[in-house]
Write an enzyme that holds these catalytic residues in place. Structure first.
Site, mmCIF file in Angstrom:
data_model
loop_
_atom_site.group_PDB
_atom_site.id
_atom_site.type_symbol
_atom_site.label_atom_id
_atom_site.label_comp_id
_atom_site.label_asym_id
_atom_site.label_seq_id
_atom_site.Cartn_x
_atom_site.Cartn_y
_atom_site.Cartn_z
ATOM 1 N N ARG A 1 -8.203 5.668 -0.419
ATOM 2 C CA ARG A 1 -6.979 5.029 0.054
ATOM 3 C C ARG A 1 -7.160 4.698 1.520
ATOM 4 O O ARG A 1 -7.670 5.526 2.288
ATOM 5 C CB ARG A 1 -5.778 5.975 -0.119
ATOM 6 C CG ARG A 1 -4.450 5.334 0.219
ATOM 7 C CD ARG A 1 -3.311 6.322 0.231
ATOM 8 N NE ARG A 1 -3.264 7.057 1.492
ATOM 9 C CZ ARG A 1 -2.275 7.882 1.805
ATOM 10 N NH1 ARG A 1 -1.275 8.101 0.932
ATOM 11 N NH2 ARG A 1 -2.263 8.504 2.967
ATOM 12 N N GLU B 1 6.075 8.507 -7.175
ATOM 13 C CA GLU B 1 5.941 9.906 -6.721
ATOM 14 C C GLU B 1 7.300 10.510 -6.404
ATOM 15 O O GLU B 1 7.440 11.730 -6.414
ATOM 16 C CB GLU B 1 5.021 10.003 -5.514
ATOM 17 C CG GLU B 1 5.542 9.356 -4.275
ATOM 18 C CD GLU B 1 4.535 9.397 -3.133
ATOM 19 O OE1 GLU B 1 3.393 8.962 -3.316
ATOM 20 O OE2 GLU B 1 4.906 9.894 -2.067
ATOM 21 N N TYR C 1 3.323 5.793 8.795
ATOM 22 C CA TYR C 1 2.994 6.752 7.740
ATOM 23 C C TYR C 1 1.503 6.707 7.427
ATOM 24 O O TYR C 1 0.918 5.629 7.308
ATOM 25 C CB TYR C 1 3.765 6.441 6.430
ATOM 26 C CG TYR C 1 3.041 7.113 5.303
ATOM 27 C CD1 TYR C 1 2.148 6.412 4.498
ATOM 28 C CD2 TYR C 1 3.118 8.501 5.175
ATOM 29 C CE1 TYR C 1 1.389 7.068 3.541
ATOM 30 C CE2 TYR C 1 2.359 9.144 4.230
ATOM 31 C CZ TYR C 1 1.490 8.437 3.412
ATOM 32 O OH TYR C 1 0.722 9.103 2.498
HETATM 33 C C1 CS2 Z 1 2.200 9.956 0.081
HETATM 34 C C2 CS2 Z 1 2.635 11.361 0.302
HETATM 35 O O1 CS2 Z 1 0.217 10.890 -0.782
HETATM 36 C C3 CS2 Z 1 1.023 9.940 -0.869
HETATM 37 O O2 CS2 Z 1 0.906 9.003 -1.654
HETATM 38 O O3 CS2 Z 1 3.201 9.108 -0.378
HETATM 39 O O4 CS2 Z 1 1.779 11.913 1.249
HETATM 40 C C4 CS2 Z 1 4.061 11.551 0.773
HETATM 41 O O5 CS2 Z 1 4.245 10.915 2.006
HETATM 42 C C5 CS2 Z 1 4.311 13.027 0.899
HETATM 43 O O6 CS2 Z 1 4.068 13.635 -0.342
HETATM 44 C C6 CS2 Z 1 5.737 13.307 1.320
HETATM 45 O O7 CS2 Z 1 5.933 14.706 1.386
HETATM 46 MG MG MG Z 2 2.506 7.702 -1.784
#
Ligand code: CS2
Ligand code: MG
Length: 412
Positions: free
Chosen positions: A152, A272, A164
């Site tokens: 990723r 998710e 993020y």
């Molecule tokens: C993210 C997660 O891994 C992913 O795909 O979307 O890291 C997400 O931000 C976290 O699980 C939030 O706690």
């Molecule tokens: Mg995610």
């Protein structure tokens, strides 16, 4: 063997924080067989602790641990109020702990009770990120060197302070990204979708030019785009043949994906933050996604997620289980057993846990050539070290939130 020995004698809700918070449910039967379940919900851990400790645990004592389906249906229906991340994470923890007990009692690794192995190992994807393209390239190289065969890629965006998936610190070796901030209140970050849409395609193009056409690349848009913005991004990324574009737009409105699907052939992964089969009904029936992102930990356990994936399999939709650091090694083990067994497996996320976490959760995972195997230990193959756990008391921690330039709150 069902009998007095399989009745649940104790149910402990264990909280520890080896660098990040984890909640674990430990069930023990009259025969002394132990089962573990992951009850971690990042930023709302104590809500699940209370749901379990105050409302569920009293119902479990004396129940037959062998009755997994009956217990799942009882917990889902007897609460009256249904669905949602807190409820389904609590149900998941009980479910996985009962599966762990059943497999340990049988002396078999859990995947053998789920139909046995459908593959030799579980393809996982790693995580590369960079504030700049050279930094991203270095991060990709380090993940390839770790043995990952799918990666990723996340990048900063000019003009946005924190994004993020990208640490604001220079990378130091293995990708470690812990989004939750240990603070009494959530931290504000900023966002600009237009700047992101202008910037990302060029970064992915540069990655393809540097690493070639074969390497499976994934990207997480993390719920931040409108449907038409998601459609544009999917279209702009088509030349770079992504393995998937994840969470391209918030999925509470499942119909929004019709618009995205209409405009792009980039494979879509989503879910998710979804936690029941009902949250996927339109997405799956209309084939609006290609991968189901829910984790065992947040979607009602093995029992809950298996139902979703069997439904998805009818529409040639595959699994893509969520596996960040805030799914504990117990949750990761449950996911890996299920990923090994199901037919419509796609790929699994594997954001390696820290050394401190691994001291609390002793695992029997095997890792080779970009694939995980849950091991051949009876049950999940994870043991909980109370002494190590006791060294890391809970600390409040919250996920950030975004505001746009005009101050409007936005998905992070
Ligand atoms: C993210 C997660 O891994 C992913 O795909 O979307 O890291 C997400 O931000 C976290 O699980 C939030 O706690
Ligand atoms: Mg995610």
């Amino acid at each position: 063997m069902t009998g007095a020995g399989s009745l649940i004698r104790s149910a402990e809700v264990l909280v520890t924080s080896p660098g990040r918070n984890f909640v674990t449910l430990r069930l023990t039967t009259e025969d002394g067989v132990v089962g573990l379940g992951d009850a971690t919900l990042n930023g709302r851990e104590l809500a699940v602790v209370s749901y379990l400790r105050d409302h569920v645990v009293p119902m479990l004592i004396g129940r037959d641990a062998q009755r997994i389906e009956d217990t799942w249906q009882f917990l889902y229906r007897s609460a009256y109020w249904r669905r949602g991340p807190v409820t389904m994470t609590a149900v998941a923890a009980v479910d996985v702990a009962l599966w762990d007990i059943k497999a340990r009692t049988a002396g078999l690794p859990l995947y053998q009770l789920l139909g046995g192995a459908s593959r030799d190992g579980v393809l996982v994807y790693g995580h590369a990120a960079g504030r700049t393209t050279p930094e991203l390239f270095d991060s990709i190289r380090s993940q390839l060197a770790e043995g990952f065969r799918a990666i990723r890629v996340q990048t900063s965006v000019p003009g946005i302070d924190k994004v993020y998936g990208v640490s604001s610190q220079p990378p130091t070796g293995r990708y470690q990204y812990e989004p939750a901030h240990r603070a009494p209140l959530p931290v504000e970050e900023d966002w600009d979708s237009r700047a992101y849409l202008r910037h990302l395609p060029g970064v992915v193009e540069a990655v393809r030019a540097e690493f070639g056409a074969e390497l499976p690349l994934l990207h997480d848009a993390h719920h931040r785009l409108t449907p038409i913005q998601a459609a544009r991004l999917g279209k702009d990324l088509e030349p770079y043949d992504l393995f998937w574009l994840e969470d391209c737009t918030p999925a509470e409105n499942q119909e929004a994906l019709r618009l995205v699907r209409h405009h792009t052939t980039t494979p879509l992964a989503l879910g998710e933050v979804l936690n029941t089969i009902w949250d996927y009904q339109t997405l799956i029936r209309e084939q609006l996604i290609d991968y189901v992102r829910s984790s065992v930990t947040h979607a009602g356990g093995i029992t809950g997620l298996r139902r979703i994936l069997d439904f998805a399999g009818q529409y040639q939709i595959k699994s893509g289980m969520h596996g960040p650091t805030d799914v504990s090694p117990v949750g990761m083990a449950a996911a890996t057993h299920l990923s090994l067994a199901i037919h419509n497996f796609g790929i699994q996320e594997y954001m390696q846990h820290s050394r401190l976490t691994d001291e609390v959760f002793r695992q029997s995972f095997r890792w080779a050539d970009g694939h995980l195997h849950p091991g051949e230990e009876p049950g999940l193959g994870v043991d909980y070290d109370d002494d190590a756990a006791g060294r890391h008391p809970y600390e409040p921690a919250y996920l950030p939130f975004n505001r746009l330039k005009d101050g409007t709150v936005h998905d992070w």
